[in-house]
Scaffold this active site. Sequence first.
Site, PDB file in Angstrom:
ATOM      1  N   SER A  47      19.739  14.078 -17.519  1.00  0.00           N
ATOM      2  CA  SER A  47      20.570  12.765 -17.061  1.00  0.00           C
ATOM      3  C   SER A  47      19.833  11.568 -17.609  1.00  0.00           C
ATOM      4  CB  SER A  47      21.372  12.820 -15.546  1.00  0.00           C
ATOM      5  OG  SER A  47      20.153  13.032 -14.827  1.00  0.00           O
ATOM      6  N   GLU A  48      18.468  11.428 -17.260  1.00  0.00           N
ATOM      7  CA  GLU A  48      17.488  10.441 -17.473  1.00  0.00           C
ATOM      8  C   GLU A  48      16.319  11.055 -17.859  1.00  0.00           C
ATOM      9  OE1 GLU A  48      20.648   8.162 -14.852  1.00  0.00           O
ATOM     10  OE2 GLU A  48      19.367   9.893 -14.485  1.00  0.00           O
ATOM     11  N   THR A  49      15.722  10.065 -18.593  1.00  0.00           N
ATOM     12  CA  THR A  49      14.256  10.269 -19.268  1.00  0.00           C
ATOM     13  C   THR A  49      13.597   8.985 -19.111  1.00  0.00           C
ATOM     14  OG1 THR A  49      14.943  12.062 -20.768  1.00  0.00           O
ATOM     15  CG2 THR A  49      12.651  11.102 -21.117  1.00  0.00           C
ATOM     16  N   HIS A  78      17.579   7.714  -9.204  1.00  0.00           N
ATOM     17  CA  HIS A  78      16.550   8.947  -9.194  1.00  0.00           C
ATOM     18  C   HIS A  78      15.398   8.500 -10.439  1.00  0.00           C
ATOM     19  CE1 HIS A  78      18.008  11.173 -12.860  1.00  0.00           C
ATOM     20  NE2 HIS A  78      16.931  12.195 -12.531  1.00  0.00           N
TER      21      HIS A  78
END
Length: 280
Positions: A47-49, A78
């Site tokens: 979902s995120e990097t 997060h």
Amino acid sequence: MAQLRRFLQVDVFTDQALKGNALAVVVDGEGLDEAQMAAFARWTNLSETTFLLPPTDAAADYRVRIFTPNGELPFAGHPTLGSAHAFLASGGDAKKPGELVQQCAIGLVRIKREGARLAFAAPPLKRGGPIEDAALRAQAARALRLAEAELLDLQWVDNGPGWMAVRLKDAAAVLALRPDFVAMKGLKLGVIGAHPAGAPEQFEVRAFVPDLGVPEDPVTGSLNAGLALWLQGSGLAPERYVAAQGTAMGRAGRVHVARVGADTWIGGDVTPLIHGQVRL
């Protein structure tokens, strides 16, 4: 030319490995351009990097850029906690004892350690208040496959990503949702409902962001930050509470919210899983 860069993968908002929201962190992000960052975020397919960089603001300890598989975000929760953990675990030092300052596209975000947990100060809302637009209200109801009367509240809780929030009658109604992601096109929709009195968690939260390549996000700090400012400001939530998220996906995310003075802190555990190098 590609080089080896320090890399961590962590699980955020959980003290149980594989039960929170995974985050990939490239610690040595300096020298990568936007296209390289975006390509790696698509490859991780999380979902995120995030990519840690030297700050350009003297008040910050580090700077972060946050990418989903489909683009860059100005702020996300997060990734904030996971990036702070990675910064500290990789030898980073805070300029101010007991508090980190993260620089990101929305500005400076304060982060503190609460025992084993990290918590960030909820940024102010860029847009808040009830959503009166009839077309948006109807679209939100269609996307959730609900009648409009079942949406007890529909609010802007936008602290950068563009969140809309729906309050349902209870946690069971939240967990029963089977959204229509085609009808949801263009929306970033968070849903919350209260658990029965006496439950260990006070609220159940779900987050739907299909346009970013993440139909349902396991645990979402930015959404919970916006929800906390709205719910506490409206008298719908106590000064301290715990929200569960990810239950419908087999996760066990826990978001610890505490209002202290003028600040609302969004806290959670970070569990490290992978520590090594990546060639970028």
